[in-house]
Motif scaffolding. Structure first.
Motif, short mmCIF file in Angstrom:
data_model
loop_
_atom_site.label_atom_id
_atom_site.label_comp_id
_atom_site.label_asym_id
_atom_site.label_seq_id
_atom_site.Cartn_x
_atom_site.Cartn_y
_atom_site.Cartn_z
N ARG A 1 38.82 78.23 -47.02
CA ARG A 1 38.88 78.05 -45.56
C ARG A 1 38.98 79.41 -44.86
N ALA A 2 39.72 80.32 -45.41
CA ALA A 2 39.90 81.63 -44.78
C ALA A 2 38.60 82.42 -44.72
N THR A 3 37.68 82.19 -45.64
CA THR A 3 36.42 82.93 -45.64
C THR A 3 35.43 82.39 -44.61
N GLN A 4 35.63 81.16 -44.13
CA GLN A 4 34.68 80.52 -43.22
C GLN A 4 35.05 80.82 -41.77
N LYS B 1 25.96 80.28 -40.59
CA LYS B 1 27.40 80.39 -40.57
C LYS B 1 27.82 81.81 -40.90
N ARG B 2 29.03 82.17 -40.46
CA ARG B 2 29.58 83.49 -40.73
C ARG B 2 30.65 83.38 -41.82
N VAL B 3 30.58 84.29 -42.77
CA VAL B 3 31.50 84.29 -43.92
C VAL B 3 32.16 85.65 -44.00
N GLN B 4 33.46 85.66 -44.22
CA GLN B 4 34.20 86.90 -44.47
C GLN B 4 34.47 86.99 -45.96
N HIS B 5 33.64 87.76 -46.67
CA HIS B 5 33.76 87.83 -48.12
C HIS B 5 34.74 88.95 -48.49
N PRO B 6 35.62 88.72 -49.48
CA PRO B 6 36.62 89.74 -49.83
C PRO B 6 36.02 91.03 -50.34
#
Length: 293
Positions: A170-173, A231-236
């Motif tokens: 969920r945090a990556t989305q 969609k936007r993704v925040q990848h580690p």
């Protein structure tokens, strides 16, 4: 009044006659009997198998019946031994709508070797296959690089469960509310097409119990057939990514592909995938290295 048969009723009549002609009495558990001059079942035999009157069935084959009921069409589909595709076609001809068919087949649909080859043949773009429950059936190395090494197994074997019940996912989305609501709509559509699927019912109960958002949106009766979007993704590792997604249907499978929506994402995704592929190449000689551009 001319007595001319409307086109749809004429097509329905021809369809029924063709499917009746291909069946032999023994195919339907009936005795052949004497004096059978034409191939296939007789009209009265179809009527008997479907539990309808012979007169009504004769009028149906002549295109002189209005709109048959769905239950009667289901009985005719069973009597004529129609395939699922033919069953749907019968409803479309007679009622202008597709029937709701019960779930069939194995616990998980088998993934053909050709589809696995297709996944592996898309080395730079994450791609994976699901069924109507969003269970992950197969995926490529790029999908593992994007979603993590556990993707497709354990608690990461269903994309809806990951989205709603895994805090890390969920945090990556970055567009989580929109993507999550789309997923609810997709599952509701699947539930309408597969009302007798116990595994889907179990998944829906789990999501409704453990996710307040899922329960809220499910009760809103959101319905959606997703095919494409972004969609936007925040990848580690790769940082922010803007991705296009496309969903293609092939038989019981849904093919999800993710492609970069801008040059920065293209560069970051390429680096991410090539780095993970290089790491696997060092330990697995069957993995071919990818060259980053």
């Amino acid at each position: 009044m001319t007595g001319r048969v409307p086109p749809r009723q004429g097509e329905l009549a021809a369809f029924l006659r063709a499917k009746r002609a291909r069946l032999q009495p023994e195919d339907a558990g009936l005795p052949r009997g004497p004096r059978r001059r034409t191939p296939g079942l007789r009209r009265q035999e179809v009527a008997q198998l479907a539990a309808v009157s012979v007169e009504w069935y004769v009028r149906l084959e002549q295109g002189r019946v209005g709109t048959p009921g769905a239950a009667v069409l289901d009985a005719l589909a069973e009597a004529l031994r129609l395939t699922p595709d033919e069953h749907r076609h019968l409803h479309l001809l007679a009622r202008g709508e597709s029937p709701v068919l019960p779930a069939r087949g194995p616990r998980r649909p088998e993934v053909p070797a050709s589809l696995r080859q297709l996944l592996d043949g898309i080395p730079l773009f994450p791609a994976y296959l699901t069924d109507h429950r969003l269970d992950v059936l197969a995926h490529n190395a790029a999908a593992r690089a994007l979603f993590g090494p556990e993707f497709g197994s354990g608690t990461a074997d269903n994309t809806a469960r990951m989205l709603f019940l895994d805090p890390a996912t969920r945090a990556t989305q970055l567009d989580w509310p929109r993507v999550a609501r789309e997923t609810v709509g997709q599952l509701r559509t699947s539930a309408a097409h597969h009302p007798d699927d116990p595994r889907l019912a179990t998944l829906l109960a789990e999501l409704r119990t453990h996710s307040p958002e899922f329960a809220l949106w499910w009760d809103d009766h959101t319905v959606l057939e997703r095919t494409t979007g972004s969609k936007r993704v925040q990848h580690p590792e790769a940082g922010p990514l803007l991705l296009h997604y496309d969903i293609l249907t092939t038989g019981p499978h849904r093919l999800f592909t993710l492609t970069p929506a801008d040059p920065a994402t293209d560069h970051a995704l390429r680096r991410l995938v090539t780095t993970h592929t290089a790491a696997r190449t060092a330990t697995d000689p069957t993995v071919r290295p990818i060259t980053a551009a």
